[in-house]
Design a protein around this motif. Structure first.
Motif, PDB file in Angstrom:
ATOM      1  N   ALA A  84      -0.295   8.432  -0.580  1.00 25.16           N
ATOM      2  CA  ALA A  84      -1.658   8.765  -0.148  1.00 25.16           C
ATOM      3  C   ALA A  84      -1.677   9.922   0.846  1.00 25.16           C
ATOM      4  CB  ALA A  84      -2.325   7.531   0.465  1.00 25.16           C
ATOM      5  N   LEU A  85      -0.711   9.955   1.762  1.00 29.35           N
ATOM      6  CA  LEU A  85      -0.730  10.969   2.816  1.00 29.35           C
ATOM      7  C   LEU A  85       0.050  12.222   2.453  1.00 29.35           C
ATOM      8  CD1 LEU A  85      -0.388   8.817   6.073  1.00 29.35           C
ATOM      9  CD2 LEU A  85      -2.445   9.698   4.963  1.00 29.35           C
ATOM     10  N   GLY A  86       0.949  12.152   1.498  1.00 33.35           N
ATOM     11  CA  GLY A  86       1.685  13.344   1.087  1.00 33.35           C
ATOM     12  C   GLY A  86       2.539  13.913   2.206  1.00 33.35           C
ATOM     13  N   ASP A  87       2.567  15.242   2.280  1.00 33.24           N
ATOM     14  CA  ASP A  87       3.428  15.920   3.250  1.00 33.24           C
ATOM     15  C   ASP A  87       2.714  16.280   4.545  1.00 33.24           C
ATOM     16  OD1 ASP A  87       5.555  15.863   1.441  1.00 33.24           O
ATOM     17  OD2 ASP A  87       4.919  17.739   0.495  1.00 33.24           O
ATOM     18  N   VAL A 143       0.863  -1.181   0.000  1.00 30.66           N
ATOM     19  CA  VAL A 143       0.000   0.000   0.000  1.00 30.66           C
ATOM     20  C   VAL A 143       0.900   1.232   0.000  1.00 30.66           C
ATOM     21  CG1 VAL A 143      -1.775   1.292   1.235  1.00 30.66           C
ATOM     22  CG2 VAL A 143      -1.809  -1.204   1.278  1.00 30.66           C
ATOM     23  N   ASP A 144       0.699   2.135  -0.954  1.00 27.49           N
ATOM     24  CA  ASP A 144       1.542   3.326  -1.064  1.00 27.49           C
ATOM     25  C   ASP A 144       1.035   4.401  -0.097  1.00 27.49           C
ATOM     26  OD1 ASP A 144       3.256   5.326  -1.741  1.00 27.49           O
ATOM     27  OD2 ASP A 144       2.992   5.121  -3.918  1.00 27.49           O
ATOM     28  N   VAL A 181      -2.551   4.563   9.762  1.00 26.60           N
ATOM     29  CA  VAL A 181      -1.284   5.271   9.931  1.00 26.60           C
ATOM     30  C   VAL A 181      -1.535   6.736  10.270  1.00 26.60           C
ATOM     31  CG1 VAL A 181       0.776   6.098   8.719  1.00 26.60           C
ATOM     32  CG2 VAL A 181       0.070   3.712   8.489  1.00 26.60           C
ATOM     33  N   LYS A 182      -2.442   7.380   9.542  1.00 25.72           N
ATOM     34  CA  LYS A 182      -2.684   8.803   9.790  1.00 25.72           C
ATOM     35  C   LYS A 182      -3.234   9.027  11.192  1.00 25.72           C
ATOM     36  CE  LYS A 182      -4.333  13.066   7.774  1.00 25.72           C
ATOM     37  NZ  LYS A 182      -4.875  13.755   6.587  1.00 25.72           N
ATOM     38  N   THR A 183      -4.102   8.141  11.652  1.00 25.07           N
ATOM     39  CA  THR A 183      -4.670   8.281  12.990  1.00 25.07           C
ATOM     40  C   THR A 183      -3.604   8.103  14.061  1.00 25.07           C
ATOM     41  OG1 THR A 183      -6.837   7.528  12.224  1.00 25.07           O
ATOM     42  CG2 THR A 183      -6.413   7.384  14.582  1.00 25.07           C
ATOM     43  N   VAL A 184      -2.726   7.130  13.874  1.00 26.88           N
ATOM     44  CA  VAL A 184      -1.638   6.920  14.842  1.00 26.88           C
ATOM     45  C   VAL A 184      -0.700   8.121  14.848  1.00 26.88           C
ATOM     46  CG1 VAL A 184       0.423   5.540  15.322  1.00 26.88           C
ATOM     47  CG2 VAL A 184      -1.748   4.413  14.814  1.00 26.88           C
ATOM     48  N   GLU A 185      -0.374   8.650  13.676  1.00 28.01           N
ATOM     49  CA  GLU A 185       0.514   9.812  13.629  1.00 28.01           C
ATOM     50  C   GLU A 185      -0.143  11.032  14.262  1.00 28.01           C
ATOM     51  OE1 GLU A 185       3.305   8.701   9.769  1.00 28.01           O
ATOM     52  OE2 GLU A 185       1.716  10.193   9.540  1.00 28.01           O
ATOM     53  N   SER A 186      -1.463  11.179  14.076  1.00 27.89           N
ATOM     54  CA  SER A 186      -2.188  12.285  14.695  1.00 27.89           C
ATOM     55  C   SER A 186      -2.214  12.146  16.210  1.00 27.89           C
ATOM     56  CB  SER A 186      -3.616  12.334  14.142  1.00 27.89           C
ATOM     57  OG  SER A 186      -4.379  13.329  14.786  1.00 27.89           O
ATOM     58  N   LEU A 187      -2.377  10.913  16.686  1.00 26.08           N
ATOM     59  CA  LEU A 187      -2.447  10.646  18.127  1.00 26.08           C
ATOM     60  C   LEU A 187      -1.095  10.830  18.807  1.00 26.08           C
ATOM     61  CD1 LEU A 187      -3.949   9.397  20.644  1.00 26.08           C
ATOM     62  CD2 LEU A 187      -3.200   7.157  19.765  1.00 26.08           C
ATOM     63  N   THR A 188      -0.014  10.409  18.125  1.00 27.45           N
ATOM     64  CA  THR A 188       1.300  10.328  18.759  1.00 27.45           C
ATOM     65  C   THR A 188       2.255  11.454  18.383  1.00 27.45           C
ATOM     66  OG1 THR A 188       2.271   8.995  16.966  1.00 27.45           O
ATOM     67  CG2 THR A 188       1.090   7.811  18.725  1.00 27.45           C
ATOM     68  N   PRO A 194      -8.624  11.788  12.217  1.00 23.08           N
ATOM     69  CA  PRO A 194      -8.536  12.807  11.176  1.00 23.08           C
ATOM     70  C   PRO A 194      -9.242  12.373   9.894  1.00 23.08           C
ATOM     71  CG  PRO A 194      -6.498  11.570  11.271  1.00 23.08           C
ATOM     72  CD  PRO A 194      -7.362  11.060  12.402  1.00 23.08           C
ATOM     73  N   SER A 195      -9.411  13.314   8.988  1.00 25.33           N
ATOM     74  CA  SER A 195      -9.919  12.980   7.656  1.00 25.33           C
ATOM     75  C   SER A 195      -8.848  12.182   6.925  1.00 25.33           C
ATOM     76  CB  SER A 195     -10.231  14.254   6.883  1.00 25.33           C
ATOM     77  OG  SER A 195     -10.594  13.949   5.552  1.00 25.33           O
ATOM     78  N   CYS A 196      -9.262  11.097   6.268  1.00 24.65           N
ATOM     79  CA  CYS A 196      -8.306  10.218   5.600  1.00 24.65           C
ATOM     80  C   CYS A 196      -8.680  10.048   4.123  1.00 24.65           C
ATOM     81  CB  CYS A 196      -8.304   8.830   6.244  1.00 24.65           C
ATOM     82  SG  CYS A 196      -7.922   8.815   8.013  1.00 24.65           S
ATOM     83  N   PRO A 197      -7.685  10.044   3.228  1.00 28.19           N
ATOM     84  CA  PRO A 197      -7.982   9.786   1.816  1.00 28.19           C
ATOM     85  C   PRO A 197      -8.420   8.347   1.612  1.00 28.19           C
ATOM     86  CG  PRO A 197      -5.616   9.862   2.171  1.00 28.19           C
ATOM     87  CD  PRO A 197      -6.248  10.262   3.462  1.00 28.19           C
ATOM     88  N   LEU A 198      -9.343   8.128   0.685  1.00 23.16           N
ATOM     89  CA  LEU A 198      -9.845   6.800   0.376  1.00 23.16           C
ATOM     90  C   LEU A 198      -9.278   6.312  -0.955  1.00 23.16           C
ATOM     91  CD1 LEU A 198     -13.590   7.276   1.369  1.00 23.16           C
ATOM     92  CD2 LEU A 198     -11.855   5.966   2.617  1.00 23.16           C
ATOM     93  N   PRO A 199      -9.030   5.015  -1.102  1.00 21.02           N
ATOM     94  CA  PRO A 199      -8.493   4.488  -2.362  1.00 21.02           C
ATOM     95  C   PRO A 199      -9.388   4.790  -3.558  1.00 21.02           C
ATOM     96  CG  PRO A 199      -8.383   2.827  -0.629  1.00 21.02           C
ATOM     97  CD  PRO A 199      -9.184   3.961  -0.090  1.00 21.02           C
ATOM     98  N   SER A 200     -10.689   4.855  -3.311  1.00 22.22           N
ATOM     99  CA  SER A 200     -11.639   5.094  -4.400  1.00 22.22           C
ATOM    100  C   SER A 200     -11.789   6.577  -4.748  1.00 22.22           C
ATOM    101  CB  SER A 200     -13.004   4.529  -4.020  1.00 22.22           C
ATOM    102  OG  SER A 200     -13.464   5.119  -2.805  1.00 22.22           O
ATOM    103  N   GLY A 201     -11.080   7.438  -4.003  1.00 25.19           N
ATOM    104  CA  GLY A 201     -11.213   8.873  -4.188  1.00 25.19           C
ATOM    105  C   GLY A 201     -11.997   9.497  -3.058  1.00 25.19           C
ATOM    106  N   GLY A 202     -11.840  10.792  -2.893  1.00 24.86           N
ATOM    107  CA  GLY A 202     -12.518  11.456  -1.788  1.00 24.86           C
ATOM    108  C   GLY A 202     -11.811  11.169  -0.470  1.00 24.86           C
ATOM    109  N   SER A 203     -12.479  11.458   0.614  1.00 23.96           N
ATOM    110  CA  SER A 203     -11.873  11.260   1.926  1.00 23.96           C
ATOM    111  C   SER A 203     -12.952  11.053   2.975  1.00 23.96           C
ATOM    112  CB  SER A 203     -10.998  12.464   2.297  1.00 23.96           C
ATOM    113  OG  SER A 203     -11.766  13.647   2.314  1.00 23.96           O
TER     114      SER A 203
END
Length: 350
Positions: free
Chosen positions: A61-64, A56-57, A174-181, A143-152
């Motif tokens: 998906a998350l960018g910067d 999974v890339d 991953v985004k939720t863990v990074e937001s939490l920690t 947090p808001s997360c990007p979806l593989p099908s597009g949108g978030s």
């Protein structure tokens, strides 16, 4: 007569020489065929194991919009293997579609959840590590997360931690863990039910000591207090049990999962896989066939390199912790991060 004898003798030597040459030619052809077969089998095995891994890339998906990578000073080393510190989010998925997972209690892929979540912080030098478990019952701001099908996805407040994976898969986890920690996850590794059980079986089981009797009808586990050598199915039941110990909370189960992590490290250390190619292949097949990673680890070569760089890790040099939590004010069946202790812990891993 003597001349004819010499001539006859020369013909006999030539015949024997010809036969020897023919034997050597046949042996050479057979050896070449065996080498070609061995190379073919090895190439097939490598491709098979390599193709087993799902990537999974997450970076794309998350960018910067992420915590910065840790800046580490390279330490002098004669080894060509990497030695910098790493943070890896490891999830145990309670389902991925397939008959094996359903037999072990998993649902279909649409109902997948992160049953286990651990942040593996590997120190610079890679001879020591800290494993921090995040209770799945933790309420977090997702947090808001990007979806593989597009949108978030929409952001959510005071949401169950494991809902992130259920809603948005590895990227949202991953985004939720990074937001939490506030800690950047360098890699992501996910193993499903059947993969964990097969890994334990391929290693010959694991030895775990329990401090109390465990009787859990839900996980079908029945163990007296003491030391037990568990097969894959039993080890999975131990990792999943919660109602048969303590007060039935997720925190008691986490302690058992951390025992299993150390037991697996001990078993891997005790098993010289390099001298047993058949066992090495069984272990690799068990792991890769049930593995999802970020694209930085989605090849056999990358996984092998990571594994080799961690050869100095032992259960004695791995510290296991649980994120400090307290009962949630809104729901005492849930927990929230206990601050400032939780923040100080995550800060130490950045």
């Amino acid at each position: 007569m003597r001349g004819r004898g010499r001539g006859t003798g020369g013909d006999d030597d030539g015949g024997r020489g010809g036969r020897r040459a023919s034997v050597w030619r046949r042996a050479g052809i057979a050896l070449a065929a065996l080498l070609a077969l061995a190379i073919g089998v090895a190439a097939w095995a490598y491709r098979h194991l390599d193709d087993n891994i799902t990537g999974v890339d997450i970076d794309q998906a998350l960018g910067d919009d992420r915590p910065p990578r840790a800046m580490t000073t390279p330490t002098p080393s004669a080894s060509p293997l990497p030695t910098e510190a790493l943070n890896i989010l490891v999830l145990g998925s309670d389902s991925r579609s397939g008959a094996d997972n359903k037999k072990l209690g998993g649902g279909d892929s649409g109902g997948a959840r992160s049953d286990t979540a651990m942040v593996f912080h590997i120190d610079a030098g890679r001879t020591a590590a800290t494993v921090v478990s995040i209770p799945r019952d933790t309420l977090v701001d997702r947090p808001s997360c990007p979806l593989p099908s597009g949108g978030s996805t929409r952001p959510a407040y005071q949401a169950m931690f494991n809902s992130a994976y259920a809603l948005g898969g590895p990227v949202c986890a991953v985004k939720t863990v990074e937001s939490l920690t506030g800690v950047r996850m360098d890699h992501y590794v996910e193993l499903d039910f059947s993969g964990f059980a097969k890994l334990v079986d391929a290693l010959g089981g694991v030895t775990v000591t329990t401090d109390e009797d465990i009787h859990d009808e839900d996980s079908h586990l029945d163990l007296a207090a003491g030391t037990h050598h568990l097969d894959g199915k039993q080890a999975l039941a131990l990792a999943r049990t919660r109602h048969g110990i303590g007060n039935g909370s997720d925190l008691g189960r986490i302690e058992l999962q951390q025992k299993l992590v150390k037991a697996l490290l001990d078993q891997i250390s005790a098993t010289d896989l390099l001298t047993d190619p058949a066992k090495l292949y069984r272990v690799a097949d068990a792991v890769t066939g049930a593995l999802t990673t970020d694209t930085g680890l989605d090849s056999l070569g990358e996984l092998t390199g990571l594994g080799q760089s961690l050869r100095g890790l032992t259960s004695d040099t791995v510290r296991t912790l649980t994120m400090p939590v307290v009962p949630a004010p809104s729901n005492h069946n849930r927990v929230v991060a206990d601050e400032p202790e939780a923040g100080e812990l995550w800060k130490s891993l950045r």
